[in-house]
Design a protein around this motif. Structure first.
Motif: not given
Length: 394
Positions: A380-392
């Protein structure tokens, strides 16, 4: 009076979701590449203001470019160094169904809510409430036969209701081609445990890991490469040495001694079929753990069971074979079966029960999406932390 009080409590638990008027972008193109390029341009133009993207895809585009779905997902998602946004793909043919318009709109709204971090239901009473439990799904497979690259995906629950999940993955060169696993998922587990610690201030008391099934010939190699590390306590030692542990301010020495873990291999493509004496499908929740189940070595602690979780009106339901390769859980075998069955009903985009526990189904869904992309992202991209805890990705 009690009924009125319960109704009032339920009304207080409801949340109002406000959706602003979306900005509409018209794409007039006859090829998938132009669609992808336009979406990327709009994402750059919006900067951090784009929160969600609904892409209405014409039917001809899907037929002319079968992989356009993966191209569009890769253009918008947290891949290739981008933070990304959650997205919903809808075919124009789906929206044109007048008879089922309200149901279609309801389903789309539910999927958008789930991708934004909401959850639609849970079970009560929850099992095993005396300890903090994390359930994990791990799936892996070769993304490309040509380059021998394999992808491993992990989805781990982050709350006691098993409705919120943290996702991560790794892509790397396979040591041996044809195997559906790469290195042990220790790095992925540590990443998920670190996220859990940041949320709760401590790691979970128990971890139940569901691993996607491999063939019988691969089970021994899987046990040596993945399960043995857990038996040897590598996960506890690695977490105690991480920076997340050092900065948490929590003494985890007692945790390391009482930490419980189970490693369960799940095979979905079994040849077994079960019916009642009058040749009807067995009901959802049927468990078969003797007779047709191959015996394990006495005293090893390993045990197998078939579980038919889904209801099937046509044809015969396909059971999943669960092989408990290691367990230090204090819960009984029956409680572990009940937990597995309950998790089969926690897949948020389907109101019934699916064939495998939700964390594993989520991992398989994300794995399929990543492996369908042209350029498989290594992590995952380093800036993608906001999406990693969602079922995107559902």
């Amino acid at each position: 009076m009690q009924d009125a009080r319960r109704a009032a409590e339920r009304s207080q638990d409801r949340r109002i979701v406000s959706i602003e008027e979306p900005r509409q972008v018209l794409v007039s193109a006859r090829d998938a590449e132009t669609w992808v390029r336009r979406l990327q341009e709009e994402q750059r133009r919006a900067g951090g203001d784009m929160k969600f993207a609904v892409v209405v895809v014409p039917g001809w585009l899907k037929s002319d470019a079968p992989k356009v779905y993966y191209d569009l997902k890769q253009a918008l998602g947290p891949f290739a160094g981008r933070a990304g946004v959650a997205s919903q793909m809808v075919l124009t043919s789906t929206l044109s169904q007048d008879a089922a318009r309200m149901q279609i709109a309801r389903n789309i709204c539910q999927q958008i809510l789930v991708k934004c971090g909401a959850w639609l239901w849970t079970f009560s009473p929850l099992p095993y409430m005396r300890r903090k439990v994390m359930v994990v799904g791990v799936d892996a497979r070769s993304a490309s036969v040509d380059n021998g690259q394999s992808v491993q995906v992990l989805c781990a629950s982050t709350n006691c209701f098993f409705t919120s999940y943290f996702t991560t993955w790794r892509a790397k060169e396979s040591v041996r081609r044809g195997l559906d696993f790469t290195s042990p998922p220790l790095e992925l587990l540590l990443e998920a445990l670190g996220h859990f610690m940041r949320m709760h201030g401590r790691p979970p008391d128990s971890l139940v890991l569901y691993r996607s099934g491999v063939s019988d010939s691969q089970e021994a190699a899987l046990f040596e490469s993945e399960v043995q590390e857990l038996i040897d306590g590598a996960l506890q030692r690695a977490l105690l040495a991480t920076e997340a542990c050092a900065t948490s301010g929590v003494d985890l020495s007692d945790w390391a001694r009482t930490f419980e873990i189970a490693y369960i291999l799940v095979r979905r493509n079994t040849r077994a079929r079960f019916r009642t004496e009058d040749f009807q499908n067995v009901p959802s929740g049927t468990v078969v753990d003797e007779g047709v189940v191959a015996p394990r070595m006495p005293g090893s602690g390993h045990h197998d069971f078939f579980l038919v979780s889904q209801s099937c009106k046509q044809g015969t339901a396909r059971p999943a074979l669960y092989s408990v390769l290691y367990s230090s859980l204090s819960m009984s075998k029956e409680e572990l079966v009940d937990l597995s069955y309950m998790l089969c009903g926690m897949y948020m985009t389907f109101t019934g029960r699916v064939s495998v526990p939700a964390p594993l189904r989520y991992a398989t869904k994300l794995l399929s999406q990543i492996c369908g992309m042209k350029d498989v992202p290594s992590r995952p991209a380093a800036s993608a932390s906001s999406l990693q805890h969602k079922l995107f990705f559902v």
